[in-house]
Write a protein that holds these residues in place. Structure first.
Motif, short mmCIF file in Angstrom:
data_model
loop_
_atom_site.label_atom_id
_atom_site.label_comp_id
_atom_site.label_asym_id
_atom_site.label_seq_id
_atom_site.Cartn_x
_atom_site.Cartn_y
_atom_site.Cartn_z
N ARG A 150 -3.30 3.88 4.88
CA ARG A 150 -4.34 3.42 3.95
C ARG A 150 -5.15 2.26 4.51
O ARG A 150 -6.11 1.80 3.89
N LEU A 193 0.80 -1.23 0.00
CA LEU A 193 0.00 0.00 0.00
C LEU A 193 0.83 1.28 0.00
O LEU A 193 0.31 2.34 -0.30
N VAL A 235 -8.90 -1.81 2.90
CA VAL A 235 -8.14 -0.64 2.44
C VAL A 235 -9.09 0.54 2.27
O VAL A 235 -10.20 0.37 1.74
N LYS A 236 -8.65 1.72 2.69
CA LYS A 236 -9.45 2.93 2.51
C LYS A 236 -9.59 3.24 1.03
O LYS A 236 -8.65 3.04 0.25
#
Length: 154
Positions: A87, A82, A152-153
């Motif tokens: 994140r 990432l 994950v954002k």
């Protein structure tokens, strides 16, 4: 002003290791907003730490330390994929495998070492579903191996 994960790590004096797979696999694969992290063992610089079998060679406290180190290596893999732990939306699931002697049944206590670290770093976003399984063997004599699923954002 919100604290970043990097700030939190500095506050806790925790260093996330740079992890590079030595074998033929990816450190993690993202599918949609889920990141599946490959198995990680308690290694430093490619050298296995605290090898052995829980209930024979190692006690629960040593196993917890091994699980914590394996979790740090998982986070190193997350960071490698990432680019930043900021994140991470949440830790969804942790799968823990404990190399166990016959009759050893305290795998959940061992894997607590990883769970405690994730909650320490991510707070409520570090709370996760989990499995803690006993096994007869793990790669290169590892006491513990962990896998993770991370949201994950966007």
């Amino acid at each position: 002003m919100t604290m970043t994960i990097a700030d939190r790590l500095q506050e806790l004096d925790i260093v996330i290791p740079e992890v590079k797979p030595r074998f033929l696999f990816e450190p993690g694969v993202q599918a949609g907003n889920l990141l599946f992290i490959s198995g990680a063992t308690p290694e430093i610089g490619g050298m296995m730490q605290m090898p052995g079998r829980l209930g024979a060679d190692l006690d629960v406290e040593t196993g917890k330390k091994a699980a914590r180190l394996a979790a740090l290596n998982c986070l190193g893999q997350v960071q490698a994929v990432l680019g930043s732990l900021d994140r991470v939306e949440r830790i969804v699931r942790l799968m823990g495998y404990v190399r166990s002697a016959e009759g050893f049944g305290e795998q959940p206590l061992v894997i607590n070492g990883a769970s405690e670290l994730l909650i320490e770093i991510f707070g409520n976003a570090g709370r996760h579903a989990r499995a803690a399984l006993g096994t007869s063997e793990l790669p290169f004599g590892a006491a513990v191996e962990l896998e993770m699923i991370v949201q994950v954002k966007d």
